[in-house]
Design an enzyme around this catalytic site. Structure first.
Site, mmCIF file in Angstrom:
data_model
loop_
_atom_site.group_PDB
_atom_site.id
_atom_site.type_symbol
_atom_site.label_atom_id
_atom_site.label_comp_id
_atom_site.label_asym_id
_atom_site.label_seq_id
_atom_site.Cartn_x
_atom_site.Cartn_y
_atom_site.Cartn_z
ATOM 1 N N ASN A 209 0.838 -1.163 0.099
ATOM 2 C CA ASN A 209 0.075 0.107 -0.036
ATOM 3 C C ASN A 209 0.839 1.356 0.101
ATOM 4 O OD1 ASN A 209 0.604 0.658 3.038
ATOM 5 N ND2 ASN A 209 -0.359 -1.234 3.296
ATOM 6 N N ASP A 277 -4.269 -6.899 4.530
ATOM 7 C CA ASP A 277 -5.319 -7.753 5.144
ATOM 8 C C ASP A 277 -4.859 -9.502 4.532
ATOM 9 O OD1 ASP A 277 -6.790 -6.150 6.626
ATOM 10 O OD2 ASP A 277 -7.495 -5.127 4.915
ATOM 11 N N LYS A 287 9.864 -16.118 -10.766
ATOM 12 C CA LYS A 287 9.201 -15.051 -11.488
ATOM 13 C C LYS A 287 7.961 -15.852 -12.286
ATOM 14 C CE LYS A 287 9.404 -10.808 -14.302
ATOM 15 N NZ LYS A 287 10.169 -10.042 -15.212
ATOM 16 N N PRO A 304 -2.761 -12.536 9.824
ATOM 17 C CA PRO A 304 -3.150 -12.542 11.161
ATOM 18 C C PRO A 304 -3.369 -10.934 11.571
ATOM 19 C CG PRO A 304 -0.543 -12.694 10.991
ATOM 20 C CD PRO A 304 -1.461 -12.732 9.453
ATOM 21 N N ASP A 305 -4.178 -10.925 12.626
ATOM 22 C CA ASP A 305 -4.922 -9.702 13.046
ATOM 23 C C ASP A 305 -4.099 -9.316 14.358
ATOM 24 O OD1 ASP A 305 -6.359 -7.582 14.375
ATOM 25 O OD2 ASP A 305 -8.137 -8.105 13.192
ATOM 26 N N PHE A 324 -4.947 2.058 14.543
ATOM 27 C CA PHE A 324 -5.100 3.296 13.738
ATOM 28 C C PHE A 324 -6.181 2.633 12.557
ATOM 29 C CE2 PHE A 324 -1.862 5.119 15.284
ATOM 30 C CZ PHE A 324 -1.519 6.493 14.902
ATOM 31 N N LYS A 338 -14.536 -0.484 14.902
ATOM 32 C CA LYS A 338 -13.431 -1.253 14.914
ATOM 33 C C LYS A 338 -12.712 -1.169 16.327
ATOM 34 C CE LYS A 338 -8.526 -1.347 12.714
ATOM 35 N NZ LYS A 338 -7.876 -0.724 11.775
ATOM 36 N N LYS A 342 -12.004 -4.955 17.816
ATOM 37 C CA LYS A 342 -10.727 -5.336 18.063
ATOM 38 C C LYS A 342 -10.431 -5.280 19.395
ATOM 39 C CE LYS A 342 -9.268 -4.759 13.633
ATOM 40 N NZ LYS A 342 -8.936 -5.948 12.588
#
Length: 404
Positions: A209, A277, A287, A304-305, A324, A338, A342
């Site tokens: 990201n 995620d 490749k 994993p969270d 965050f 959230k 969590k």
């Protein structure tokens, strides 16, 4: 952060002098008072008018100003400050300091002061690496002068290497370390995760990201400045790593989870990393090539969270767990949900829609979600967000509402 502290800021010559203007703004926003001194060469890069407008005080430039010298003004200037900061500090100015020269206002102030001095060098890489400069650095460090930077990178002259002026948030962190005699987080161990994670597809491709890691780095610097022992666990970020923290570099979300569990126990854990995620279940060890059979099929698995895993620990859970939430719509609603899902104590929520410029940028606009509700903060630099959040963390960990 340092309400009422007086800083004598000496601005040397150099293309990076413009950063001193941002530094003045930041110091004043934190409650500090800036007395600016501009060298003759510094005036070639920033104007006295811009410096005085930001500092709210006239710029001192001339050693032989008859009005102030009638009262030995240079002696008063040099000793009335809580800290002397030189930014940028050129090779010439550092040489004068090392040799004890006093042939202009800046060098005279530096020789006459009995106040702590912090310098932020800025010069061409060849000048920085020259044996004469290195001898001067050793002399100045031996004299008790503190340094911040320089950083490594591309320079205006086209060369690459050490010599770039430290960024304003790095200099601010160094100033805070100098001025905050109350190390309110001494003895506290705090984990900070930062940056993106890279989830491999094959040896050359990955899922990631746009996170730069700037907010996580700023948080770690602010924590270190208040005396915390910081374990900084970072994915492949572009932001500079925080000085004074234990840096653990990882690649994937699973690597980050392992590093977090190894870093426990801790008094607090701040999960600022933008963790992917999903990962590719069977990443290729070669490749992937284009094929007549069409596009490759990628099978994804859930990562994993890490936040939930730590927040819901029954044994050894940190006293304060902060997550965050980067969203593009319904930011506060998603963040509230959230936090409950969590099981963490706080969520720092922000809007990372492309038009905000927040992800990968230097500013942030957040809402702090706690059990008490939502507290929206104005848009500010990521370093300022870090200072504000860390002040709140210190209050909770120390069980006090006292100002820092």
């Amino acid at each position: 952060m340092f309400q009422g502290k007086r800083i004598l800021l000496i601005i040397g010559g150099g293309i990076a002098g413009y950063k001193a203007l941002e530094l003045i703004r930041r110091i004043r926003e934190q409650g500090g008072h800036v007395t600016p001194v501009l060298t003759q060469s510094g005036e070639k890069f920033v104007t006295p008018l811009s410096v005085s407008a930001l500092a709210g005080e006239a710029v001192h430039r001339d050693l032989f100003d008859l009005t102030t010298e009638a009262e030995m003004g240079h002696i008063q200037l040099s000793r009335s400050a809580d800290l002397v900061v030189v930014a940028p500090a050129t090779a010439d100015l550092m040489a004068k300091m090392a040799q004890g020269m006093a042939n202009d206002l800046a060098s005279t102030l530096l020789l006459a002061t009995d106040t702590p001095v912090l310098i932020a060098p800025s010069m061409n890489v060849r000048m920085w690496e020259h044996p004469a400069t290195q001898r001067n650095i050793a002399t100045l460090k031996g004299d008790g002068i503190s340094f911040v930077g320089p950083n490594e990178g591309h320079m205006a002259c086209g060369e690459f290497g050490p010599g770039r002026l430290a960024e304003p948030d790095e200099i601010m962190a160094a100033i805070i370390r100098q001025l905050c005699t109350r190390q309110v987080l001494t003895g506290k161990r705090i984990i900070v995760t930062s940056g993106p994670t890279h989830e491999p597809i094959d040896p050359v491709r990955y899922i990631a990201n746009r996170s730069s890691g700037a907010q996580g780095s700023a948080l770690a610097r602010a924590l270190v400045a208040l005396g915390a022992e910081v374990v900084f666990i970072t994915g492949p970020a572009t932001a500079a790593y925080p000085e004074g923290a234990q840096v653990v570099q990882v690649e994937s979300a699973r690597d980050m989870q392992t590093a977090v569990m190894q870093a426990l126990p801790a008094d607090a854990a701040i999960f600022a990393a933008a963790v992917a995620d999903w990962h590719v279940r069977s990443a290729s060890d070669r490749k992937l090539k284009k094929s007549k059979d069409g596009l490759p099929v990628l099978e994804f698995g859930e990562n994993p969270d890490i936040l939930r895993g730590v927040a819901q620990m029954t044994d050894g859970r940190p006293a304060l767990v902060i997550g965050f939430a980067a969203e593009t719509n319904d930011v506060v609603d998603y963040a509230i949900a959230k936090r409950l899902r969590k099981g963490c104590d706080w969520i720092v929520a922000n809007d990372v829609s492309p038009n905000t410029g927040i992800m990968g940028g230097s500013e942030n606009e957040v809402t702090l979600i706690t059990e008490a509700g939502a507290e929206s903060w104005p848009r500010m630099s990521k370093a300022e967000v870090a200072d504000t959040l860390v002040a709140k963390i210190a209050h909770v960990l120390n069980g006090t509402k006292d100002e820092l």
